[in-house]
Scaffold this motif. Structure first.
Motif, PDB file in Angstrom:
ATOM      1  N   PHE A 151      30.570  18.449  46.739  1.00  0.00           N
ATOM      2  CA  PHE A 151      31.525  18.371  47.853  1.00  0.00           C
ATOM      3  C   PHE A 151      32.066  19.737  48.261  1.00  0.00           C
ATOM      4  N   ASN A 152      31.702  20.803  47.558  1.00  0.00           N
ATOM      5  CA  ASN A 152      32.127  22.141  47.967  1.00  0.00           C
ATOM      6  C   ASN A 152      31.625  22.426  49.377  1.00  0.00           C
ATOM      7  N   LYS A 153      32.460  23.054  50.194  1.00  0.00           N
ATOM      8  CA  LYS A 153      32.089  23.313  51.597  1.00  0.00           C
ATOM      9  C   LYS A 153      30.776  24.099  51.722  1.00  0.00           C
ATOM     10  N   PRO A 154      30.583  25.208  50.971  1.00  0.00           N
ATOM     11  CA  PRO A 154      29.306  25.937  51.085  1.00  0.00           C
ATOM     12  C   PRO A 154      28.099  25.111  50.648  1.00  0.00           C
ATOM     13  N   ILE A 155      28.300  24.249  49.645  1.00  0.00           N
ATOM     14  CA  ILE A 155      27.206  23.381  49.175  1.00  0.00           C
ATOM     15  C   ILE A 155      26.844  22.369  50.259  1.00  0.00           C
ATOM     16  N   GLN A 156      27.865  21.832  50.937  1.00  0.00           N
ATOM     17  CA  GLN A 156      27.619  20.898  52.045  1.00  0.00           C
ATOM     18  C   GLN A 156      26.876  21.596  53.190  1.00  0.00           C
ATOM     19  N   MET A 157      27.250  22.856  53.460  1.00  0.00           N
ATOM     20  CA  MET A 157      26.557  23.648  54.491  1.00  0.00           C
ATOM     21  C   MET A 157      25.091  23.870  54.126  1.00  0.00           C
ATOM     22  N   LEU A 158      24.861  24.172  52.847  1.00  0.00           N
ATOM     23  CA  LEU A 158      23.488  24.391  52.373  1.00  0.00           C
ATOM     24  C   LEU A 158      22.670  23.110  52.474  1.00  0.00           C
ATOM     25  N   VAL A 200      22.278  32.278  48.841  1.00  0.00           N
ATOM     26  CA  VAL A 200      22.825  32.405  47.491  1.00  0.00           C
ATOM     27  C   VAL A 200      24.301  32.014  47.557  1.00  0.00           C
ATOM     28  N   ILE A 201      24.691  31.081  46.698  1.00  0.00           N
ATOM     29  CA  ILE A 201      26.088  30.660  46.619  1.00  0.00           C
ATOM     30  C   ILE A 201      26.593  30.953  45.217  1.00  0.00           C
ATOM     31  N   GLY A 202      27.704  31.690  45.123  1.00  0.00           N
ATOM     32  CA  GLY A 202      28.286  32.046  43.825  1.00  0.00           C
ATOM     33  C   GLY A 202      29.758  31.685  43.784  1.00  0.00           C
ATOM     34  N   GLY A 203      30.582  32.619  43.324  1.00  0.00           N
ATOM     35  CA  GLY A 203      31.999  32.335  43.163  1.00  0.00           C
ATOM     36  C   GLY A 203      32.273  31.698  41.818  1.00  0.00           C
ATOM     37  N   LEU A 204      33.512  31.341  41.595  1.00  0.00           N
ATOM     38  CA  LEU A 204      33.915  30.770  40.309  1.00  0.00           C
ATOM     39  C   LEU A 204      33.275  29.408  40.054  1.00  0.00           C
ATOM     40  N   ASN A 245      31.248  28.147  44.985  1.00  0.00           N
ATOM     41  CA  ASN A 245      32.118  27.877  46.129  1.00  0.00           C
ATOM     42  C   ASN A 245      32.155  29.013  47.171  1.00  0.00           C
ATOM     43  N   ARG A 246      31.381  30.096  46.924  1.00  0.00           N
ATOM     44  CA  ARG A 246      31.389  31.212  47.883  1.00  0.00           C
ATOM     45  C   ARG A 246      29.960  31.605  48.266  1.00  0.00           C
ATOM     46  N   ILE A 247      29.713  31.675  49.575  1.00  0.00           N
ATOM     47  CA  ILE A 247      28.398  32.098  50.048  1.00  0.00           C
ATOM     48  C   ILE A 247      28.282  33.613  49.891  1.00  0.00           C
ATOM     49  N   GLU A 248      27.200  34.049  49.252  1.00  0.00           N
ATOM     50  CA  GLU A 248      26.946  35.482  49.065  1.00  0.00           C
ATOM     51  C   GLU A 248      25.817  35.977  49.962  1.00  0.00           C
ATOM     52  N   THR A 249      24.857  35.081  50.237  1.00  0.00           N
ATOM     53  CA  THR A 249      23.735  35.395  51.143  1.00  0.00           C
ATOM     54  C   THR A 249      23.478  34.174  52.023  1.00  0.00           C
ATOM     55  N   TRP A 250      23.295  34.408  53.340  1.00  0.00           N
ATOM     56  CA  TRP A 250      23.018  33.306  54.278  1.00  0.00           C
ATOM     57  C   TRP A 250      22.126  33.853  55.385  1.00  0.00           C
ATOM     58  N   ARG A 251      20.817  33.748  55.213  1.00  0.00           N
ATOM     59  CA  ARG A 251      19.878  34.347  56.151  1.00  0.00           C
ATOM     60  C   ARG A 251      18.809  33.337  56.575  1.00  0.00           C
ATOM     61  N   ILE A 286      29.907  34.199  58.579  1.00  0.00           N
ATOM     62  CA  ILE A 286      30.020  33.207  57.500  1.00  0.00           C
ATOM     63  C   ILE A 286      30.627  33.838  56.253  1.00  0.00           C
ATOM     64  N   LEU A 287      30.204  35.047  55.913  1.00  0.00           N
ATOM     65  CA  LEU A 287      30.735  35.722  54.721  1.00  0.00           C
ATOM     66  C   LEU A 287      32.212  36.069  54.894  1.00  0.00           C
ATOM     67  N   LYS A 288      32.615  36.321  56.143  1.00  0.00           N
ATOM     68  CA  LYS A 288      33.994  36.715  56.429  1.00  0.00           C
ATOM     69  C   LYS A 288      34.960  35.532  56.319  1.00  0.00           C
ATOM     70  N   ASN A 289      34.496  34.368  56.785  1.00  0.00           N
ATOM     71  CA  ASN A 289      35.372  33.191  56.866  1.00  0.00           C
ATOM     72  C   ASN A 289      35.190  32.260  55.677  1.00  0.00           C
ATOM     73  N   GLN A 290      35.648  32.707  54.519  1.00  0.00           N
ATOM     74  CA  GLN A 290      35.501  31.883  53.320  1.00  0.00           C
ATOM     75  C   GLN A 290      36.834  31.673  52.614  1.00  0.00           C
ATOM     76  N   GLU A 291      36.894  30.562  51.899  1.00  0.00           N
ATOM     77  CA  GLU A 291      38.113  30.261  51.142  1.00  0.00           C
ATOM     78  C   GLU A 291      38.107  31.045  49.832  1.00  0.00           C
ATOM     79  N   ASP A 292      39.308  31.176  49.253  1.00  0.00           N
ATOM     80  CA  ASP A 292      39.436  31.854  47.957  1.00  0.00           C
ATOM     81  C   ASP A 292      38.832  30.996  46.856  1.00  0.00           C
ATOM     82  N   ASP A 293      38.592  31.628  45.694  1.00  0.00           N
ATOM     83  CA  ASP A 293      38.138  30.881  44.522  1.00  0.00           C
ATOM     84  C   ASP A 293      39.177  29.832  44.125  1.00  0.00           C
ATOM     85  N   PRO A 294      38.731  28.682  43.567  1.00  0.00           N
ATOM     86  CA  PRO A 294      39.690  27.708  43.036  1.00  0.00           C
ATOM     87  C   PRO A 294      40.364  28.246  41.772  1.00  0.00           C
TER      88      PRO A 294
END
Length: 365
Positions: A133-140, A262-266, A269-275, A286-294
């Motif tokens: 249910f993480n937002k980046p995972i849903q995007m992927l 590539v999705i990382g974070g704690l 939960n954070r997109i690191e690569t999106w190409r 996309i990299l700019k508009n991300q939520e903080d780590d939980p």
């Protein structure tokens, strides 16, 4: 429809996330009881809920007594992993919907029996793979469904964590074949679930090398898995509880002929690569508009997972992560254990294997 009445069985490390999820879904759910063999733990979670909502919660040390005495719609199970099947099957046979922590079971037989019981009794069974249910995972997942990657080539789940001996000593069931398994089954199952979800979900073969290097436990503290999916793509898993001196990362990487993510974070939960070749969106934006780590590696996914189960009950549909879906990551890990035991690749589906079948295997390196 009235609010669904929830009860929590097992009030240890992860249970505060169940309290949080029930509280956050307050319009549709209410916690009526908590249960733990250590009464103080059940009391603590009851108090936690009361502090958030002002509502009293009944406290039990015997889950069967609780189910008998209380009016309950949904039971959530957060006990030691080895006890999940017995409790879940009992609750479902009493007509209760069940949300069970990962792994749903430690054997193919038990997982199949849980799925069968849910079908037979007509109740919902859901497994806590909350990172879906993480937002980046849903995007992927959306990018996968839209075929933006083209031909899938490979994916990697990398879990580079530290679990020192204090972690295992705090709860002696951890790292045992009877109640837990090793780092693959406990720490890595979330990322393995995400990997198989993205790579097509149908596995052909699993080959693994695991070992117990530095932790004084029965099971592995490091494992590597190669997965061949039926669509031809290859999955790689690297799972460690030995990274010095603390958690380094948990990442999910997916590569295809026309895309790389590539999705990382704690907590993945954070997109690191999106190409992507199609240029539909900007990696920079996309990299700019991300939520903080939980706040913890558990992430924020329990709240939407519980909401999905509530809606599944209301609308009489299957939860996103039902028993069949919840079994997939667990089956890959059991196949990895069988591969370690036999030294050979293992074909899926796996018909019968259990963590207990690893009892006599020496993993010490």
């Amino acid at each position: 429809m009235n609010k669904l009445k929830f009860a929590i069985i097992g009030c240890g490390r992860i249970s505060y996330k169940h309290v949080e999820a029930i509280t956050n879904n307050f319009e549709d759910s209410v916690l009526v009881a908590t249960c733990d063999v250590v009464k103080e733990k059940a009391e603590e979670k009851a108090k936690e809920y009361k502090n958030k909502t002002g509502l009293d919660v009944a406290v039990y040390i015997d889950y069967k007594e609780m189910i008998k005495n209380e009016d309950i719609d949904v039971v959530t199970i957060a006990t030691e992993s080895g006890y999940h099947p017995e409790i879940a099957i009992y609750a479902m046979e009493q007509g209760k919907h069940v949300i069970v922590e990962k792994p749903m079971a430690l054997s193919i037989k038990d997982a199949d029996l849980m799925i069968e019981t849910a079908k037979k009794t007509g109740v919902k069974l859901a497994v806590c793979h909350q990172n879906r249910f993480n937002k980046p995972i849903q995007m992927l997942r959306k990018a996968i469904e839209e075929n933006r990657f083209g031909k899938l080539i490979n994916g990697m789940a990398s879990i580079r964590w530290n679990r020192n001996m204090n972690y295992y000593k705090q709860a002696p069931w951890r790292g045992t074949w009877e109640l837990d398994g090793g780092t693959l089954m406990n720490q890595c199952i979330h990322d393995i679930d995400l990997l198989q979800w993205m790579m097509g979900g149908e596995v052909e073969t699993v080959y693994a090398q695991t070992g117990n290097f530095i932790r004084d436990i029965e099971a592995e503290d490091f494992g590597a898995i190669i997965i061949r999916f039926k669509n031809g793509s290859i999955g790689i898993v690297e799972g460690s509880a030995c990274v010095y001196p603390k958690n380094l990362e948990e990442t999910l990487s997916i590569f295809g002929e026309k895309g790389a993510v590539v999705i990382g974070g704690l907590a993945v939960n954070r997109i690191e690569t999106w190409r992507f070749e199609d240029g539909k969106d900007s990696e920079e934006e996309i990299l700019k508009n991300q939520e903080d780590d939980p706040d913890t590696v558990y992430g924020y996914g329990h709240t939407p997972l519980f909401k999905d189960v509530i809606e599944a009950i209301k609308n009489n549909r299957e939860p996103l992560i039902n028993g069949i879906e919840g079994k997939k990551g667990m089956e890959i890990i059991l196949a990895a254990y069988k591969s370690q035991k036999t030294g050979m690749p293992v074909k899926l589906p796996l018909h019968d294997f259990s963590t207990l079948d690893m009892k006599e295997v020496n993993l010490r390196r």
